[in-house]
Design a protein around this motif. Sequence first.
Motif, mmCIF file in Angstrom:
data_model
loop_
_atom_site.group_PDB
_atom_site.id
_atom_site.type_symbol
_atom_site.label_atom_id
_atom_site.label_comp_id
_atom_site.label_asym_id
_atom_site.label_seq_id
_atom_site.Cartn_x
_atom_site.Cartn_y
_atom_site.Cartn_z
ATOM 1 N N ALA A 100 80.388 71.356 78.233
ATOM 2 C CA ALA A 100 79.506 71.460 79.404
ATOM 3 C C ALA A 100 79.663 72.818 80.058
ATOM 4 C CB ALA A 100 79.816 70.356 80.409
ATOM 5 N N ASP A 131 77.672 75.183 78.081
ATOM 6 C CA ASP A 131 76.253 75.020 78.447
ATOM 7 C C ASP A 131 75.947 75.798 79.712
ATOM 8 O OD1 ASP A 131 75.947 71.419 77.690
ATOM 9 O OD2 ASP A 131 75.887 73.195 76.389
ATOM 10 N N ALA A 189 77.813 67.517 78.925
ATOM 11 C CA ALA A 189 76.673 68.438 78.822
ATOM 12 C C ALA A 189 76.222 68.855 80.214
ATOM 13 C CB ALA A 189 75.512 67.771 78.081
ATOM 14 N N TYR A 190 75.611 70.025 80.280
ATOM 15 C CA TYR A 190 75.033 70.513 81.542
ATOM 16 C C TYR A 190 73.577 70.846 81.293
ATOM 17 C CZ TYR A 190 74.099 73.418 85.633
ATOM 18 O OH TYR A 190 73.558 73.949 86.783
ATOM 19 N N GLN A 191 72.691 70.356 82.187
ATOM 20 C CA GLN A 191 71.272 70.633 82.102
ATOM 21 C C GLN A 191 70.802 71.219 83.428
ATOM 22 O OE1 GLN A 191 68.455 69.280 79.784
ATOM 23 N NE2 GLN A 191 70.081 69.818 78.370
ATOM 24 N N CYS A 231 75.652 67.913 85.528
ATOM 25 C CA CYS A 231 76.674 67.860 84.488
ATOM 26 C C CYS A 231 77.046 66.403 84.279
ATOM 27 C CB CYS A 231 77.897 68.662 84.887
ATOM 28 S SG CYS A 231 79.171 68.614 83.609
ATOM 29 N N ARG A 268 72.533 63.914 75.961
ATOM 30 C CA ARG A 268 73.248 64.967 75.228
ATOM 31 C C ARG A 268 74.746 64.693 75.168
ATOM 32 N NH1 ARG A 268 71.621 70.679 75.373
ATOM 33 N NH2 ARG A 268 71.035 71.050 73.202
#
Lengths: 734, 288, 187
Positions: B93, B96, B180-182, B197, B280
Amino acid sequence: MTGAEARAGGGAAACAQAVTMVGKAVPRSEDAALVAGQGQFVDDLTVPGLLYAHVVRSPHAHARIAAIDAAAARSAPGVAGVFTADDMRGIGPLPGPPDGIGPALPLLRAPGDRVRWVGEPVALVVADGPARAADAAELVEVDYEPLPAVTDPVRAAAPDAPVLHEGLLAGNVCFRRRLTSGDGGDTAAAFAAARYRVGQRMISQRLAPVALEPRGVLAEPAGDRLHVRIGTQRPHGVRAWLSQMFGIPADAVRVTAGDVGGGFGAKGPLYPDQVAVIAAARLLGRPVKWIEERGESFLATTHGRDQVADLEMAVSADGTILAIRGTVHASMGAYLTPNAANTVLSRMAPLLPQTYDIGSIDVELIGVVANTTPIGPYRGAGRPEAAYYTERLVDLVALETGLDPAEVRRRNFIPPHSGHRTCTGQHYDSGNYRAAFDTALALAGYEELRREQRRARERGQLIGIGMCCFVEPGGIMPGDPGDRATVTRDPSGKVTVAVGTSAHGQGHRTAFAQLAADALGVPFEDVTVIFGDTAAAPFGYGTFGSRSAVAGGTAVVRACQALLAGGGTTATAAAETGGVTFASGSYLCVVEVDPDTGRVRIDRVIAVDDCGRVINPLLVEGQVHGGVAQGVGQALQERVCYDADGQPLSASLLDYAVPAATQVPFVETGRVETLSPLNPLGVKGMGESGTIGVTPAVVNAVMDALRPYGIRHLDMPLTAEKVWTAIQGARQVY
Amino acid sequence: MYAAEFGYQRAGSVVHALAALADGAGEVKVLAGGQSLLPMMKLRLAMPDLLVDIGGLAELATIEVSPQRTVLGAVATYRSLERDPLAGKAFPAMADALAVLADPQVRARGTVGGAVAHADPAADLPAVLLALDAELTVARRSATRTVPIDQFLRGVFATDLAEDEVLTRITVPAAGPGQAYQKFEQPASHLPLAGVCAAVEVTEGVISSARIAVTGVAGRPFRARRAERALAGAPPDPDALRSAAALVREEPVQPLQDQHAGGQFRLHLAGVLAGRALARAVARAVRP
Amino acid sequence: MAGAREVLIDVTVNGQAYRRTVPARTLLVHFLREELRLTGTHVGCDTTQCGACTVDMDGVAVKSCTVLAAQASGHQLTTIEGLGGRHPVQRAFHEEHALQCGYCTPGMVMAVRQLLADSPDPAALTDEEIRAALVGNLCRCTGYQNIVAAVKAAGRAAAGRDASARRDASARRDASARQDASARRGA
């Protein structure tokens, strides 16, 4: 061999057989200095004894100045002087709009004066360093009595709006003009008989040009003479205006543009802050430099667009557009720069017919002042607005008639021509709009795109296809005689071409050398092109409005012809052309909208341009790429906004979204060529076509993507929130 | 563009820096990478009297990855973290977030400690550190303390750092690969309008723990505890993730709003991004 | 103990050592431009976004408008002037028409130089990777397209002998990315 060399056909070898340079993708002569960091932009210059200025600006959108106390500032470390309007007496006014329809910008302010936009220059501090000038500027105390403010042009036109100036046409309205093809009766009749009336309110939002190089000036007085280094698009214009304002003979004023880091129209006008710096330099007898900070530029440098259009089309049963009518409110900002009104009256409204054979028009144009940064030219200047209004309406015509938007366009194009007069009195020189359109659709694979779209819709995917067909007037000649070029051949055979246009990124050193090389039959490497310095370049109007290939190019060619005919070592000629050229194009855009977030992704941009003869395809393509980036910016992410008190909310790159590399799509370019009969080269000015063509194509594509939701229209910029909110609203309805 | 005048001292050691903070007259601020502080000073939004430069203190720039935890020196740059081969594997993350944070030049100077101490409500890395339950080590001249990041971040540009304290270390407990980080960018600043996250552990086909942190939406990054509780024990399937995402959207926070996005839209984005980050994270958990 | 309002700067720029005393508040970009008269590095904004000020500090591209000259003391700097004018990136920018007004160009060249140095396979960079790496460098003239082409050309030049194979690799990755885009559209 590099890619560019391959395109250039092996380079221009010095050999007995002449190689044609016009039409070749010649890499630029400008580049060597610029890639090496050897450019000479205004801020790169220094002279002995240089002082630095800082502008004190109004923090209020509308206020009366009760008092100005500069005592503390005057005694701050390193300060050479603090100047207000009292020090500007005796200096003539800045150029203003024609017919005196509204006030030009004042220079500085004094107690008793009003300020009318956040950022209006009030006072000027000059010190021995820019940081010390900034320190001292904070010590200038100005007492303001705030007044109510208005920022929106429709609101500003209302009878109860706060009034900025006395003596305008009515309240804040400075002009109200009607553009009609006849007496209005023809339009009225068309609407009465029309099977469809398709109307929409459309906003072309206020934009900031944001050239990477901020504005600046370095003023160097020398006795009775004055040398001004200034990032300008119009060096001879600046010389004439300064000569007039300061009462100095023009030949005692030298204006040097040097390298200019982009202009996009906003470095065309002469600004009050620049004049105040020049005045201060003369009063002090010392050279003074001033460079705008970026946050300052969002306030102080002219903005573009800011119009609200309520327009409708009368359409027959078979989709023929019969007439256009309506009203456009156009903001001028707080004061009128010389071309702000013309942008609307000459470059927007008369262009509404675009590529279509429309019989009549009746449009009212209302120019309004408001408590916002003054409006100036910004890439396209009227033409993007016109293309947007017309092309949005055409897609709405498609919606209401049930025709494919491509079919509506095909049914309305002016047929291929070498001379067409529009119902607005424009004389298009030549054009084949259908050919450009067919080319664009072929490049796009239009039928397959529509099939893909149908399949995508079945899966709930929002794919949209949008198009824009447009004309672009260019090659404007503001006066007679036109720009001049002087060609000189030295004994070794080397040629110098000096011209009155003034590039700021467009590559004229290369393009005009190509013209001269061909015209004189000399190697390209032997030609040097100079401009931008009134001491070295003959008179010209500068570079703006897509005029230089026509005006500068024609002058260069005529001067070369005169040299050959005269047989001497030097010749000068003026650009005599048959008038304004009309480039045109067809752009197509494919987008996908994410229904979960409203985010718009541009998948493809196809740009087919017709600019007549192409001198250098690298340069033309580069202009299209850059124009597209700015046009995408308007469509999706750029907007100058103010709060209810006229405070700017977008005065920094943190809030004003100039497109970054991740936000500009790849552009597929194509070309059609209809030569202009109006100049010896057959060229048509095209520098602004990217900006004109892509914005409506993107917006039409997004609205096409949203068709399943029945959303009729959304205003730019089409931010994710705006699109998502519209989808939510539509979902509730269904 | 021109900061107000100030005094400058380069700290030779952490001890030196802490003494300067304790003894300095006027407003004293620590300078590390300067990518948050200097922009404020150039606009005269911050006008400290003294800057103590700790950017050169190598002992504060270390990155130590071990099986139980990773300890980041506060002055480690984003770039050094990006290029550390172990840290990226240990914390996907974080990798990411680093890929979408600011730009390469800013990442070359900006420090992980700087981001946390600056407490911009729209910053990427604090969301990851919050989701991973990072602990901060804070030093003053006389003492050192540790504080969980959730307590450290107080509000808009507000932390629990006292004027004579310096953040020295960030300790991130080891976590599994399911993270994961978006992010959804504000198009001008490229800061997150919303960033989420998600870190999940999947044990025997069930989500044994879920941690979700949201940035850009409220005055400080926050943990979406309702969604986390709902996911505990749930199968990692689309329905469970969708429900969790909806719970994120309904967190009782006061969302930020400005001309770029209203509060409702930010919360909505948080929900969408939570769904994507969880998906993710789950994919990475089951197939690292 | 108060800090010094003026600082002594010892810095090596483009291989040459300089020693100057300047106000503590002096930004590195102003130090380079005004003190050392290296005016190739430009100022385009005041919020650390535009990247026109990008220089190399100890082998890493940084924004010199957001570094104090004081912070740079003791370090090695390379500016655009230090590339000589015929650096492969500069040549590629020229050949691909990747500049128009030239104002963003020095910073852009320095950022591209960093991207190539950081890439394990510079000749195989995709459009997306290049654009993401340049998000900190604004250009208002070119629309970035030719800059991307210049990066690829410079990447191939950097890769040298295996250039054509890698060009194919990059083209394949781009084509694959476009196919992914088409697949998303369900073509």
